[in-house]
Each structure stands twice: as structure tokens, then as C-alpha cells.
Design an enzyme around this catalytic site. Structure first.
Site, PDB file in Angstrom:
ATOM      1  N   GLU A 135       0.832  -1.205   0.000  1.00  0.00           N
ATOM      2  CA  GLU A 135       0.000   0.000   0.000  1.00  0.00           C
ATOM      3  C   GLU A 135       0.868   1.258   0.000  1.00  0.00           C
ATOM      4  O   GLU A 135       0.806   2.083   0.926  1.00  0.00           O
ATOM      5  CB  GLU A 135      -0.960  -0.007   1.197  1.00  0.00           C
ATOM      6  CG  GLU A 135      -1.997  -1.115   1.092  1.00  0.00           C
ATOM      7  CD  GLU A 135      -3.069  -1.089   2.175  1.00  0.00           C
ATOM      8  OE1 GLU A 135      -2.835  -0.472   3.226  1.00  0.00           O
ATOM      9  OE2 GLU A 135      -4.130  -1.695   1.960  1.00  0.00           O
ATOM     10  N   GLU A 161      -5.286  -8.331  -1.430  1.00  0.00           N
ATOM     11  CA  GLU A 161      -5.973  -8.221  -0.137  1.00  0.00           C
ATOM     12  C   GLU A 161      -7.431  -7.893  -0.392  1.00  0.00           C
ATOM     13  O   GLU A 161      -7.728  -7.008  -1.213  1.00  0.00           O
ATOM     14  CB  GLU A 161      -5.389  -7.084   0.725  1.00  0.00           C
ATOM     15  CG  GLU A 161      -4.079  -7.377   1.374  1.00  0.00           C
ATOM     16  CD  GLU A 161      -3.660  -6.295   2.360  1.00  0.00           C
ATOM     17  OE1 GLU A 161      -4.520  -5.713   3.036  1.00  0.00           O
ATOM     18  OE2 GLU A 161      -2.442  -6.038   2.433  1.00  0.00           O
TER      19      GLU A 161
HETATM   20  C1  BG6 Z   1      -4.429  -3.274   4.731  1.00  0.00           C
HETATM   21  C2  BG6 Z   1      -3.065  -3.668   5.225  1.00  0.00           C
HETATM   22  O1  BG6 Z   1      -4.544  -1.908   4.758  1.00  0.00           O
HETATM   23  O2  BG6 Z   1      -5.527  -3.657   5.473  1.00  0.00           O
HETATM   24  C3  BG6 Z   1      -3.037  -4.867   6.165  1.00  0.00           C
HETATM   25  O3  BG6 Z   1      -2.194  -3.913   4.147  1.00  0.00           O
HETATM   26  C4  BG6 Z   1      -4.210  -4.754   7.114  1.00  0.00           C
HETATM   27  O4  BG6 Z   1      -1.803  -4.900   6.823  1.00  0.00           O
HETATM   28  C5  BG6 Z   1      -5.486  -4.799   6.295  1.00  0.00           C
HETATM   29  O5  BG6 Z   1      -4.225  -5.711   8.116  1.00  0.00           O
HETATM   30  C6  BG6 Z   1      -6.742  -4.787   7.132  1.00  0.00           C
HETATM   31  O6  BG6 Z   1      -6.700  -3.727   8.017  1.00  0.00           O
HETATM   32  P1  BG6 Z   1      -6.918  -3.928   9.572  1.00  0.00           P
HETATM   33  O7  BG6 Z   1      -6.654  -2.621  10.166  1.00  0.00           O
HETATM   34  O8  BG6 Z   1      -8.334  -4.358   9.714  1.00  0.00           O
HETATM   35  O9  BG6 Z   1      -5.967  -4.972   9.996  1.00  0.00           O
END
Ligand code: BG6
Length: 468
Positions: free
Chosen positions: A173, A362
Site C-alpha cells: 500500500e 488483499e
Molecule cells: C491493509 C493492510 O490496509 O488492510 C493490512 O495492508 C491490514 O496490513 C489490512 O491488516 C486490514 O486492516 P486492519 O486494520 O483491519 O488490519
């Protein structure tokens, strides 16, 4: 869905070192920026004091439990697993000339284990962390010297693992630096745009140099970028709102534009002028930037709305990005607006723009899970979320978008990046641990485990049309 995803499509899950490994000071590892963020990426920075609690110190202990976890991924049918290397395990302070052998040996074991199960690793070089020393003594990426340090780190891991790891990503990101500079780039919060964009420039050059090193050192290697792909819609059809959405989407697409095209896009110069940013960009930097990525990767969780008429707007109260509310969308328990169709929109937009293969690295739902009286976790809400998003991936494939694979966040419960909670769960595999790090750490298959196993096995044919 009367459609089968291609045989070459990579199916799997995604994680990051600091959210799963634990063992924060084992085997010569140095402290990383994440180690002073016990409350998550947006929480207070806290110097380490012996005995203070940081849930990431042990996380889910993947560091020791990886054989069991990888076996579970294999049982799920994964053909791909995304993980990151903790830079501070390889170069504990970041500026050393020689790597820490114990750190290198640790990831050898991981990649051997994945190979044993025929799982393709997808490796992020830097996921929301870097050696703390680089942030404290060099002011993070504002310092040009970091390009050299990162190049050394990248070349070291390419040479060491290039026989087993063919798929790489540079910075997780990369656009997060605009919103949280310490997490993204070890740059103090509140830094002015001049320093911020100079730091970002150094990261972009370092990323391009890593791309070059990968092409030189990893036979048949492929390397991509990674963007937080949260698209903004105009709240109204007013031309001002349409243009505002275009401009705001350029904030994140800027990174892809540079990394994919090899030069700064024309629109950014006006913005720099307005912000008073005078970029130090050398001829050598320009030359370095021309080494472009092989594929585009991104995370996808939410969308938002923008309007220049701020009085019309409500905002979500979620923790990574504050997004304008969309009256047509529902939100997760953490305020992230859920928009499966938006994934199809982003996939089409990125493919039209770059004409490079895409990888969704993701996507997932953070939710509270409860173990019922029969000891089961019936996470139908997660199944619905993933079904609806994957259905749109299938649609995008039929739109003609070239998609390499999908790694959901996250296959196993882990520590949340933004809030450092365990109770914000994403996994197909439940981990017995709470927000205080109390629990047996035992793993348990949730209902979604068997659902995703079927999706992979049927190559997406069992996905059902979205209900919303
Ligand atoms: C993304 C990141 O922004 O979102 C991850 O690359 C992160 O590292 C994921 O875990 C989900 O966000 P969160 O805050 O719910 O863990």
C-alpha cells in the site's frame, strides 16, 4: 456461477510479518517501526519499555507454528500464499553491509515448507514496517540514503530466495504514506508536503531499483507494486464532484502511474506547484524509474464518495481512511463501506489504465467471531462478503481483465494493522487469542474454511450471484 476461473489463477490468502510472526526480537531481529506502534498504525507511537504490552510481540506465533499453518493452507487448496519479509530480520538496523544469517535462515524454512506443499509464495519486501533505526537516525524515507539500503536488502533476498520465490511486491500500500507517513515511510507524522513527497519519491526510485534487481537476479521472476485501491465516487452528478473524484483518485493512481509507466504523470506537476513542492529528482532517478513493474497489485476493502459541497457529506468513522458515506452501501462493524461491485469497477479501471496483469492481494471482512456451544464458528457474514466480491472478480475476468490471482486478507486470524486488535478477525482459521494476547493460540477451522476450500476446488463455479 456458470463460469470457471482460469486454471492458472492463483488462489490463496495474504498476511504480513508483523501481524503474524511474533518473535519480535528473536534470532538477531532488530526493532522495526511496527514494534513502537502497540496501538496499531494510527495509534500513538510508544518507545519500548521492558515489560510493556505489545500484542505483536507474540502475535499468533507464526514464527514457530508455520508448519501447522502452512499445512492448513494446503488443506484449503491454496496455490499461493502472500507473506512479507521483516526487513529488520535481514538487516536489523537497516544500514549494515552484511545481512543477519539467522534471519535469512528463518525464511529459508518458510519457503521450503511452502514448496513442500506446492504453494507459490508471493512476497512483499516491506509491509508497513522498516528497521526502526532508519526512522530514528535517518528520518525514514526523507533521506536519500535509504534507496541504497533498500536496494541492498532487496538484492540480498532476491539472491537468496530467487530459486523458490518468483513473485514479489515492493511496498505494501505504497500510497498509505500520504495518510500515515510513519507507517508507510518512517516519516514523522505532520511532515510538510515537501518532505512527504520527497520521501515518496525516494520510495518510488527504490521500488524501481528493486524491480531492476529482481529482473537481474530472479530467473523468470515477476515483480509488482501494491496500492491501497480505495476508489472514490462522485457523490452527485455535479461536474465539480466528478472532477473532484477524478482528482482524489489520482492521489492513489499516481503511484501506479509512476511505477507502471516509468515517469511522473503530467497532472502531478500542477499539484506540486500548488503545494509548494520542489522535488529533488536527478537524471539518475529518472533513468531508474524507467524500470517498470510486471504487474499491478492492490488491496480492496471499501469505496467512498467525494463532493466539493462538504455540507452534503457524512463521513465513515473507520480507522484507515475517512471516506465519504455512500447512501447505497452498508458498512462493516469497523465502518468500512462494503462494495463488491466496486471491485469489478477498480479491476476494469486499472486494466484499462495500465494494460498489465492485475493481482488482488488483499480483500476481506474484519468481524467479531464467536465460538458457539458446539465449538463451531459460523461466519456466514464472511462467506457472503467473500462470495459477493469473488463473484465480481469472475465478472471482471469475463469483462476481459487479466487477473493473476486473489489472496484474501487474511486466511488466518491475525493482529489488526490499524487497531492492533485480535478481535477484528479475518480468517478462515480461528486463532484462540484475545486483544490482551490471552489464549491457547490453538487453530480451528471456521465454516468459511470449508466454503473457500469448495470455491478453490470448483474454480469459482460454486459462487452465487450477490444478494446485495
Ligand atoms: C491493509 C493492510 O490496509 O488492510 C493490512 O495492508 C491490514 O496490513 C489490512 O491488516 C486490514 O486492516 P486492519 O486494520 O483491519 O488490519
Amino acid at each position: 456461477m456458470a463460469f470457471r476461473f482460469p486454471d492458472t489463477f492463483l488462489w490463496g490468502g495474504a498476511t504480513a510479518a508483523n501481524q503474524i510472526e511474533g518473535a519480535y526480537n528473536a534470532d538477531g531481529k532488530g526493532l522495526s517501526t511496527s514494534d513502537i506502534q502497540p496501538y496499531g498504525t494510527f495509534g500513538e507511537l510508544k518507545p519500548r519499555v521492558e515489560g510493556d504490552f505489545n500484542i505483536k510481540d507474540n502475535a499468533i506465533d507464526f514464527y514457530h507454528r508455520y508448519p501447522e499453518d502452512i499445512a492448513l493452507f494446503a488443506e484449503l487448496g491454496f496455490s499461493c500464499f502472500r507473506l512479507s519479509i521483516a526487513w529488520s530480520r535481514i538487516f536489523p538496523k537497516g544500514d549494515e553491509l552484511e545481512p543477519n544469517l539467522q534471519g535469512l535462515e528463518y525464511y529459508d524454512k518458510i519457503f521450503d515448507e511452502l514448496e513442500k506443499h506446492n504453494i507459490t509464495p508471493l512476497v512483499t519486501l516491506s509491509h508497513y514496517e522498516m528497521p526502526l533505526h532508519l526512522a530514528q537516525h535517518y528520518q525514514g524515507w526523507t533521506n536519500r540514503k535509504l534507496i541504497e539500503f533498500f536496494e541492498r536488502y532487496a538484492s540480498t533476498v532476491f539472491s537468496r530466495y530467487g530459486d523458490r520465490v518468483k513473485h514479489w511486491l515492493t511496498f505494501n500500500e505504497i500510497n498509505i504514506t500520504l495518510h500515515e507517513p510513519f507507517t508507510g515511510a518512517g516519516i514523522p507524522r505532520g511532515t510538510d508536503p515537501q518532505n512527504l513527497y520527497q520521501g515518496i519519491h525516494h520510495q518510488l526510485v527504490a521500488s524501481a531499483k528493486a524491480v531492476k534487481a529482481c529482473h537481474q537476479l530472479v530467473p523468470n521472476g515477476k515483480i509488482g507494486n501494491m496500492m491501497l485501491g480505495a476508489i472514490q465516487y462522485p457523490l452527485t452528478s455535479h461536474p465539480d464532484d466528478i472532477f473532484e473524484a477524478l482528482q482524489q483518485n489520482r492521489e492513489w493512481l499516481f503511484f501506479g502511474d509512476v511505477q507502471s509507466r516509468g515517469y511522473y504523470p503530467s497532472y502531478i506537476w500542477r499539484k506540486f506547484k500548488q503545494m509548494g513542492v520542489k522535488l529533488d529528482i536527478t537524471e539518475a532517478d529518472k533513468e531508474a524509474l524507467t524500470e517498470t513493474i510486471d504487474f499491478i497489485s492492490f488491496s480492496y476493502y471499501m469505496t467512498g464518495c467525494v463532493s466539493v459541497h462538504q455540507s452534503d457529506m457524512a463521513f465513515t468513522d473507520e480507522d484507515i481512511l475517512k471516506m465519504g458515506c455512500n447512501p447505497y452501501l452498508e458498512s462493516s462493524d469497523w465502518g468500512w463501506q462494503i462494495d463488491p461491485k466496486g471491485l469489478r469497477i477498480v479491476l476494469n479501471l486499472l486494466y484499462d489504465r495500465y494494460q498489465k496483469p492485475l493481482f488482488i492481494v488483499e480483500n476481506g471482512l474484519g468481524a467479531v467471531d464467536t465460538v458457539n456451544e458446539n465449538g463451531q464458528i459460523e461466519d456466514d457474514y464472511r462467506i457472503d462478503y467473500l462470495n459477493d466480491h469473488l463473484y465480481q472478480v469472475g465478472e471482471a475476468l469475463q469483462d476481459g481483465v487479466e487477473i493473476m490471482g486473489y489472496t484474501s486478507w487474511a486466511p488466518i486470524d491475525l493482529v489488526s494493522a490499524s487497531t492492533a486488535q485480535m478481535s477484528k478477525r479475518y480468517g478462515y482459521i480461528y486463532v484462540d487469542s484475545d486483544d490482551q494476547g490471552q489464549g491457547s493460540l490453538l487453530r480451528k477451522r471456521k465454516k468459511s474454511f470449508f466454503w473457500y476450500q469448495d470455491v478453490i476446488q470448483s474454480k469459482g463455479e460454486n459462487l452465487t450471484p450477490p444478494t446485495k
